[in-house]
Scaffold this motif. Structure first.
Motif, short mmCIF file in Angstrom:
data_model
loop_
_atom_site.label_atom_id
_atom_site.label_comp_id
_atom_site.label_asym_id
_atom_site.label_seq_id
_atom_site.Cartn_x
_atom_site.Cartn_y
_atom_site.Cartn_z
N ALA A 181 0.83 -0.86 -0.03
CA ALA A 181 -0.14 0.61 0.24
C ALA A 181 1.03 1.34 0.06
CB ALA A 181 -0.72 -0.02 1.45
N THR A 182 -0.11 2.29 -0.77
CA THR A 182 0.61 4.01 -0.26
C THR A 182 -0.17 4.11 0.75
OG1 THR A 182 1.62 4.05 -2.02
CG2 THR A 182 0.83 5.41 -1.62
N ILE A 183 0.28 5.14 1.53
CA ILE A 183 -0.24 5.99 2.81
C ILE A 183 0.12 7.00 2.60
CG2 ILE A 183 -1.19 5.89 4.92
CD1 ILE A 183 -0.83 3.73 5.07
N ALA B 42 -11.66 14.10 -10.71
CA ALA B 42 -11.83 12.97 -10.78
C ALA B 42 -10.62 11.24 -11.43
CB ALA B 42 -13.11 12.69 -12.07
N HIS B 43 -10.34 10.72 -11.63
CA HIS B 43 -9.36 9.85 -10.95
C HIS B 43 -10.12 8.42 -10.56
CE1 HIS B 43 -8.42 10.72 -6.97
NE2 HIS B 43 -8.04 9.18 -7.61
N ILE B 44 -8.67 7.62 -11.76
CA ILE B 44 -8.95 6.17 -11.09
C ILE B 44 -7.82 5.48 -10.91
CG2 ILE B 44 -11.69 5.39 -12.41
CD1 ILE B 44 -9.56 3.76 -14.71
N HIS B 45 -8.01 3.87 -10.41
CA HIS B 45 -7.09 3.39 -9.75
C HIS B 45 -7.59 2.36 -10.17
CE1 HIS B 45 -6.10 6.06 -6.91
NE2 HIS B 45 -6.04 6.34 -6.72
N PRO B 46 -7.02 1.96 -11.63
CA PRO B 46 -6.87 0.57 -12.54
C PRO B 46 -6.91 -0.63 -11.52
CG PRO B 46 -5.33 2.26 -13.59
CD PRO B 46 -5.42 2.61 -12.57
N ASN B 47 -5.97 -1.07 -11.07
CA ASN B 47 -5.76 -2.08 -10.24
C ASN B 47 -5.77 -2.21 -9.12
OD1 ASN B 47 -4.47 -2.77 -13.05
ND2 ASN B 47 -2.70 -1.40 -12.97
N HIS C 274 -13.20 1.27 -4.98
CA HIS C 274 -12.99 0.00 -5.66
C HIS C 274 -12.29 0.29 -7.00
CE1 HIS C 274 -15.82 -0.92 -3.06
NE2 HIS C 274 -15.23 -2.04 -2.40
N ALA C 275 -11.74 -0.91 -7.14
CA ALA C 275 -10.53 -0.54 -8.76
C ALA C 275 -11.42 0.03 -9.83
CB ALA C 275 -10.02 -2.27 -8.93
N LYS C 276 -11.12 1.21 -10.29
CA LYS C 276 -11.71 1.65 -11.87
C LYS C 276 -13.05 2.45 -11.26
CE LYS C 276 -10.29 -2.16 -14.65
NZ LYS C 276 -10.71 -3.04 -15.16
N GLU C 277 -13.48 2.77 -9.97
CA GLU C 277 -14.30 3.41 -9.99
C GLU C 277 -14.07 4.79 -9.86
OE1 GLU C 277 -17.36 0.84 -7.18
OE2 GLU C 277 -15.97 1.38 -5.79
N ALA D 198 0.02 -0.87 -3.31
CA ALA D 198 0.94 0.90 -3.90
C ALA D 198 1.46 0.58 -5.51
CB ALA D 198 2.37 0.45 -3.50
N ASP D 199 0.92 -0.51 -5.94
CA ASP D 199 1.08 -0.28 -7.91
C ASP D 199 -0.35 -0.70 -8.64
OD1 ASP D 199 0.29 -2.94 -7.77
OD2 ASP D 199 2.37 -3.41 -9.23
N ALA D 200 -1.37 -0.03 -7.46
CA ALA D 200 -2.57 0.07 -8.32
C ALA D 200 -2.98 1.16 -9.49
CB ALA D 200 -4.00 0.98 -7.51
N GLY D 201 -2.34 2.37 -10.02
CA GLY D 201 -1.82 2.70 -10.91
C GLY D 201 -2.73 4.17 -10.57
N TYR D 202 -2.50 5.15 -11.88
CA TYR D 202 -3.01 6.12 -11.11
C TYR D 202 -3.33 7.02 -12.96
CZ TYR D 202 -4.04 11.47 -9.90
OH TYR D 202 -5.34 12.63 -10.26
N GLU D 203 -5.34 7.11 -12.97
CA GLU D 203 -5.47 8.05 -14.22
C GLU D 203 -6.21 8.71 -14.09
OE1 GLU D 203 -7.06 5.43 -17.02
OE2 GLU D 203 -5.55 3.39 -16.41
N LEU D 204 -6.10 10.41 -14.34
CA LEU D 204 -6.28 11.10 -14.43
C LEU D 204 -7.78 11.13 -15.19
CD1 LEU D 204 -6.85 13.82 -12.92
CD2 LEU D 204 -4.96 14.70 -14.61
#
Length: 119
Positions: free
Chosen positions: A32-34, A47-52, A86-89, A110-116
């Protein structure tokens, strides 16, 4: 070597005069990243998502409008709430109140990713 397990939140929650919220990484492992966030009145986290993986917020103070989709739908969140994307929300926040909005985010893994996103 023993990894640090106790952190003083005030070391990470410093206000800013800039137009962007303060994002302070407290610690990061493969699990995790805190992150400590300090969002001044009028500031937004776009607005963003964490794909993974997921992003869990524990709200420490203030209140803000929490973005839940790309249509602009929001829900008021405040001190004491725990919010899970949750992932992709889709998620983001706008502090349109008068007080700072302060929270801790746990992104896991921690490698959940980030998409703006454009919202």
């Amino acid at each position: 070597m023993i990894a640090e397990r106790v952190f003083e939140s005030s070391q990470f929650m410093q206000p800013s005069d800039d137009n962007d919220p303060i994002r302070s990484v407290i610690t990061q492992t493969a699990d995790a990243t805190i992150i400590a966030w300090y969002v001044n009145p009028g500031q937004k986290i776009r607005a963003h998502i964490h794909p993974n993986g997921q992003d869990t917020w524990t709200i420490l103070s203030g209140e803000a409008d929490y973005l839940v989709d790309l249509y602009g739908t929001t829900r008021k969140i405040r001190s004491g709430d725990i919010v899970i994307a949750h992932a992709k929300e889709v998620h983001g926040v706008h502090n349109n109140g008068e007080d700072p909005f302060i929270f801790i985010s746990v992104v896991s893994p921690a490698d959940a990713g980030y998409e703006l996103l454009d919202a």
